[in-house]
Design a protein around this motif. Structure first.
Motif, PDB file in Angstrom:
ATOM      1  N   LYS A 152       0.831  -1.207   0.000  1.00 52.39           N
ATOM      2  CA  LYS A 152       0.000   0.000   0.000  1.00 52.39           C
ATOM      3  C   LYS A 152       0.867   1.260   0.000  1.00 52.39           C
ATOM      4  O   LYS A 152       0.542   2.251  -0.654  1.00 52.39           O
ATOM      5  CB  LYS A 152      -0.923  -0.002   1.217  1.00 52.39           C
ATOM      6  CG  LYS A 152      -1.966  -1.106   1.211  1.00 52.39           C
ATOM      7  CD  LYS A 152      -2.822  -1.061   2.467  1.00 52.39           C
ATOM      8  CE  LYS A 152      -3.831  -2.202   2.491  1.00 52.39           C
ATOM      9  NZ  LYS A 152      -4.638  -2.187   3.744  1.00 52.39           N
ATOM     10  N   ILE A 153       1.982   1.209   0.736  1.00 51.49           N
ATOM     11  CA  ILE A 153       2.891   2.354   0.783  1.00 51.49           C
ATOM     12  C   ILE A 153       3.476   2.620  -0.601  1.00 51.49           C
ATOM     13  O   ILE A 153       3.515   3.760  -1.075  1.00 51.49           O
ATOM     14  CB  ILE A 153       4.012   2.108   1.813  1.00 51.49           C
ATOM     15  CG1 ILE A 153       3.443   2.126   3.240  1.00 51.49           C
ATOM     16  CG2 ILE A 153       5.117   3.151   1.675  1.00 51.49           C
ATOM     17  CD1 ILE A 153       4.436   1.698   4.301  1.00 51.49           C
ATOM     18  N   LEU A 154       3.938   1.561  -1.271  1.00 56.66           N
ATOM     19  CA  LEU A 154       4.527   1.722  -2.601  1.00 56.66           C
ATOM     20  C   LEU A 154       3.485   2.210  -3.602  1.00 56.66           C
ATOM     21  O   LEU A 154       3.789   3.029  -4.475  1.00 56.66           O
ATOM     22  CB  LEU A 154       5.143   0.404  -3.057  1.00 56.66           C
ATOM     23  CG  LEU A 154       6.303  -0.130  -2.209  1.00 56.66           C
ATOM     24  CD1 LEU A 154       6.823  -1.451  -2.769  1.00 56.66           C
ATOM     25  CD2 LEU A 154       7.435   0.885  -2.125  1.00 56.66           C
ATOM     26  N   LEU A 174       9.943  -7.091  -2.749  1.00 52.81           N
ATOM     27  CA  LEU A 174       8.986  -6.122  -3.275  1.00 52.81           C
ATOM     28  C   LEU A 174       9.659  -4.771  -3.507  1.00 52.81           C
ATOM     29  O   LEU A 174       9.482  -4.141  -4.554  1.00 52.81           O
ATOM     30  CB  LEU A 174       7.816  -5.968  -2.302  1.00 52.81           C
ATOM     31  CG  LEU A 174       6.607  -5.166  -2.793  1.00 52.81           C
ATOM     32  CD1 LEU A 174       5.966  -5.852  -3.986  1.00 52.81           C
ATOM     33  CD2 LEU A 174       5.582  -5.008  -1.666  1.00 52.81           C
ATOM     34  N   VAL A 175      10.455  -4.322  -2.538  1.00 50.11           N
ATOM     35  CA  VAL A 175      11.164  -3.046  -2.664  1.00 50.11           C
ATOM     36  C   VAL A 175      12.226  -3.136  -3.758  1.00 50.11           C
ATOM     37  O   VAL A 175      12.404  -2.199  -4.547  1.00 50.11           O
ATOM     38  CB  VAL A 175      11.796  -2.639  -1.326  1.00 50.11           C
ATOM     39  CG1 VAL A 175      12.642  -1.370  -1.488  1.00 50.11           C
ATOM     40  CG2 VAL A 175      10.722  -2.408  -0.277  1.00 50.11           C
ATOM     41  N   GLU A 176      12.925  -4.278  -3.824  1.00 55.79           N
ATOM     42  CA  GLU A 176      13.953  -4.447  -4.853  1.00 55.79           C
ATOM     43  C   GLU A 176      13.346  -4.358  -6.252  1.00 55.79           C
ATOM     44  O   GLU A 176      13.900  -3.712  -7.146  1.00 55.79           O
ATOM     45  CB  GLU A 176      14.652  -5.795  -4.650  1.00 55.79           C
ATOM     46  CG  GLU A 176      15.486  -5.858  -3.377  1.00 55.79           C
ATOM     47  CD  GLU A 176      15.869  -7.270  -2.992  1.00 55.79           C
ATOM     48  OE1 GLU A 176      16.524  -7.430  -1.943  1.00 55.79           O
ATOM     49  OE2 GLU A 176      15.522  -8.223  -3.728  1.00 55.79           O
ATOM     50  N   ARG A 180      -2.902   0.427  -6.772  1.00 56.42           N
ATOM     51  CA  ARG A 180      -4.327   0.488  -6.464  1.00 56.42           C
ATOM     52  C   ARG A 180      -4.663   1.861  -5.906  1.00 56.42           C
ATOM     53  O   ARG A 180      -4.001   2.353  -4.989  1.00 56.42           O
ATOM     54  CB  ARG A 180      -4.683  -0.582  -5.437  1.00 56.42           C
ATOM     55  CG  ARG A 180      -6.165  -0.601  -5.039  1.00 56.42           C
ATOM     56  CD  ARG A 180      -6.439  -1.755  -4.107  1.00 56.42           C
ATOM     57  NE  ARG A 180      -7.823  -1.733  -3.652  1.00 56.42           N
ATOM     58  CZ  ARG A 180      -8.352  -2.656  -2.857  1.00 56.42           C
ATOM     59  NH1 ARG A 180      -7.611  -3.676  -2.451  1.00 56.42           N
ATOM     60  NH2 ARG A 180      -9.608  -2.572  -2.483  1.00 56.42           N
ATOM     61  N   VAL A 181      -5.688   2.501  -6.478  1.00 55.69           N
ATOM     62  CA  VAL A 181      -6.120   3.809  -6.007  1.00 55.69           C
ATOM     63  C   VAL A 181      -6.774   3.640  -4.648  1.00 55.69           C
ATOM     64  O   VAL A 181      -7.708   2.845  -4.490  1.00 55.69           O
ATOM     65  CB  VAL A 181      -7.105   4.462  -6.998  1.00 55.69           C
ATOM     66  CG1 VAL A 181      -7.549   5.833  -6.473  1.00 55.69           C
ATOM     67  CG2 VAL A 181      -6.456   4.598  -8.364  1.00 55.69           C
ATOM     68  N   ARG A 221     -10.058   0.199  -7.952  1.00 59.17           N
ATOM     69  CA  ARG A 221      -9.484   0.572  -9.240  1.00 59.17           C
ATOM     70  C   ARG A 221      -7.958   0.564  -9.189  1.00 59.17           C
ATOM     71  O   ARG A 221      -7.354   1.018  -8.219  1.00 59.17           O
ATOM     72  CB  ARG A 221      -9.988   1.963  -9.623  1.00 59.17           C
ATOM     73  CG  ARG A 221      -9.485   2.453 -10.967  1.00 59.17           C
ATOM     74  CD  ARG A 221     -10.003   3.859 -11.244  1.00 59.17           C
ATOM     75  NE  ARG A 221      -9.514   4.378 -12.499  1.00 59.17           N
ATOM     76  CZ  ARG A 221      -9.690   5.621 -12.909  1.00 59.17           C
ATOM     77  NH1 ARG A 221     -10.364   6.466 -12.149  1.00 59.17           N
ATOM     78  NH2 ARG A 221      -9.215   6.023 -14.075  1.00 59.17           N
ATOM     79  N   PHE A 222      -7.346   0.069 -10.249  1.00 61.57           N
ATOM     80  CA  PHE A 222      -5.893   0.077 -10.373  1.00 61.57           C
ATOM     81  C   PHE A 222      -5.491   1.009 -11.515  1.00 61.57           C
ATOM     82  O   PHE A 222      -6.226   1.185 -12.481  1.00 61.57           O
ATOM     83  CB  PHE A 222      -5.360  -1.331 -10.651  1.00 61.57           C
ATOM     84  CG  PHE A 222      -5.382  -2.239  -9.461  1.00 61.57           C
ATOM     85  CD1 PHE A 222      -4.266  -2.393  -8.667  1.00 61.57           C
ATOM     86  CD2 PHE A 222      -6.530  -2.930  -9.126  1.00 61.57           C
ATOM     87  CE1 PHE A 222      -4.284  -3.227  -7.563  1.00 61.57           C
ATOM     88  CE2 PHE A 222      -6.572  -3.775  -8.028  1.00 61.57           C
ATOM     89  CZ  PHE A 222      -5.442  -3.926  -7.243  1.00 61.57           C
TER      90      PHE A 222
END
Length: 569
Positions: free
Chosen positions: A283-285, A309-311, A322-323, A328-329
């Protein structure tokens, strides 16, 4: 279309097609209406836009005319959504139907025609209305509205440089820049655009002179951080960008302050992101992409940091986000620099190759024994006069790099480039090295590396090869013997979990089932079949034989390379 709407449509045409549009329209026999007149107070009157719903008026007409009215308003299309820019923070806020209902009244009068009377006494009047929510939803979904708005790729807090088509850096003006689609907030900061390189280096020496950088490379990395954030517009939005890791040997070394000094000149008080679990991190990304955030700051991490995920995020030009609050994406371009700090922090090899490493060594055991000539903290760094002079120094470094021919790091004949970040390496490694500092792209020494994995793997193979001789050209080991060797020599201790065991005078280390799986995967997938070069030049091969309980791990010495080819050892 009302006269007011016609006025606005003509203004839109003149703005985008030039004054010749009037002559062209007249030649075609079309009516040309002059721009709208001012009201009694000398202020331009707002255009009137008729709501849909009557027999001659549908939603597409309304969306098209409203889009023309708002073409120069502070509302933009970003990727697949309509956004506004918060004028003080630069935050992008998604335009919702609920917001649009009242927001639009700043730029247009929405009305409907009201018919009264009959026959000769019939009259038509304009009545102000608030558009229905369903109409607002339709407008935001209409291409006729969306594609008349200006595109927005990024928001800058201060004037920052971009690259012109001929490769020359220029500082963006405040407001919206049509060529780059970047919006720059109004700011009280004054950047010295003529600061010399000599003055810039003296100023930077005052800021960075009290940190105990372990080597010139670490100082060069520390200086690259603010330059890379200030100059992020020198690359395309979705270009790959190196991250940064700032480490200290103990608390009080200034690792967080070095990171803050990189962030604050261009973006104000730093925003730290708490380390989160996988679902929250996603969610942060997503939010970072939707906002076009220039950096992601993980401060004061503990132990070991690795996250697939960060890499992946760091090397992804486009991210499917995701908005928030919807199902919605949308696809967004990634333009974010990762910054992490920690005392003696270690990271995975995949993370290490994406990060430039800055190391700080603190001599004093007691923090109160340290003396500081200058009081530096985020509040001081955020003062307009401090940020202004800091940005002036960064701009001087960029201008100097261009003036000397934009050299890359390393040499022109042999540029020093990090795989996957070639353009970034040429620009920011080149800027720092051209200014007379060290090469920030150099790898730290093995003993200084934030990623100990390669060193530990090499050390394990070296220890296992100890008994090799002419009579014993290959050694074979069980998994338990490898675990015992690792524990005895303190290798991979961030991976190895379990407990010491003893029975009948025999001692061994019993890993957890998860540890067996992790270590077995490393030995089989990462190390088996690989060649390891030792500090003395000998080359060793780590291998695997058998399966299941019959599985064994091997080490043997192979040919060494010389100028004349390969020779056996």
């Amino acid at each position: 279309m009302s006269d007011d709407q016609t006025d606005k449509a003509n203004e839109f045409a003149r703005r985008h097609f030039g004054g010749d549009v009037d002559a062209a329209a007249g030649a075609a026999g079309m009516k040309v209406v002059p721009p709208a007149a001012a009201d009694g107070e000398g202020k331009p009157s707002l255009p009137w836009v008729e709501l849909p719903g009557t027999g001659h008026r549908d939603l597409s007409d309304f969306a098209r005319e409203l889009g023309a009215v708002l073409a120069d308003a502070p509302v933009f299309r970003r990727e697949e959504v309509v956004v506004t820019v918060e004028p003080t923070t630069g935050e992008m806020k998604v335009m919702t139907p609920e917001r649009l209902l009242s927001w639009v009244s700043n730029y247009a009068v929405v009305y409907e025609e009201v018919h009264t009377g009959r026959g000769d006494k019939r009259q038509i009047s304009k009545q102000r209305r608030t558009m229905p929510k369903s109409t607002a939803q339709g407008v935001l979904a209409a291409d006729q509205f969306f594609y008349q708005l200006r595109q927005l790729v990024r928001v800058h807090s201060v004037r920052m440089p971009v690259m012109t088509t001929d490769g020359k850096p220029r500082l963006l003006p405040e407001g919206y820049d049509e060529a780059t689609k970047i919006f720059t907030l109004k700011s009280a900061l004054v950047i010295d655009e003529t600061m010399t390189l000599e003055k810039a280096k003296l100023l930077l020496a005052e800021y960075y002179g009290e940190f105990g950088f372990t080597d010139p490379r670490s100082l060069a990395v520390a200086l690259t951080l603010p330059v890379a954030l200030f100059g992020m517009g020198l690359q395309e939005v979705e270009a790959a960008r190196m991250g940064f890791i700032v480490r200290a040997n103990s608390q009080g070394g200034g690792k967080s302050l070095v990171a803050q000094m990189g962030i604050t000149p261009s973006f104000g008080l730093p925003e730290n992101t708490a380390k989160a679990k996988e679902d929250e991190l996603r969610k942060i990304l997503d939010a970072v992409v939707l906002q076009g955030s220039p950096y992601l700051f993980f401060d004061n991490l503990k132990g070991h940091f690795e996250n697939a995920l960060v890499e992946g995020f760091m090397t992804s030009p486009v991210w499917r986000a995701r908005v928030m609050g919807t199902q919605r994406f949308m696809r967004g371009k990634v333009c974010t620099v990762l910054i992490v700090t920690g005392n003696n922090l270690t990271v995975s090899p995949d993370m290490q190759r994406r990060l430039l490493q800055c190391d700080i060594f603190v001599e004093e055991f007691e923090l109160q024994d340290r003396e500081h000539k200058r009081d530096l903290n985020p509040v001081v760094l955020n003062r307009p006069e401090v940020r202004g002079e800091f940005l002036g120094a960064l701009w001087a470094l960029v201008r100097h790099w261009y003036a000397v021919g934009r050299p890359p790091a390393g040499t022109r004949e042999k540029p020093h480039r990090i795989a996957g970040f070639a353009e970034w390496s040429d620009i920011f490694g080149g800027i720092i090295q051209a200014a007379g500092y060290g090469n920030p792209l150099e790898k730290p020494k093995d003993e200084q590396s934030a990623s100990p994995m390669p060193q530990h793997q090499r050390k394990l193979v070296q220890l296992l090869a100890g008994p090799l001789s002419a009579d014993m050209p290959m050694m074979e080991y069980t998994a338990q013997e490898l675990i015992d060797c690792c524990v005895e020599n303190e290798l991979f201790m961030w991976k190895i979990k379990g407990r010491a065991m003893e029975k009948d005078g025999r001692e061994w280390f019993e890993p957890t089932s998860e540890c067996w799986s992790v270590m077995g995967l490393m030995w089989t997938k990462e190390m088996a079949g690989r060649l390891f070069t030792m500090p003395d030049g000998q080359r060793l091969r780590f291998g695997k034989t058998g399966e299941g309980r019959a599985k064994r791990y091997t080490v043997d010495r192979i040919a060494a390379k010389t100028k004349g080819g390969w020779v056996a050892v």
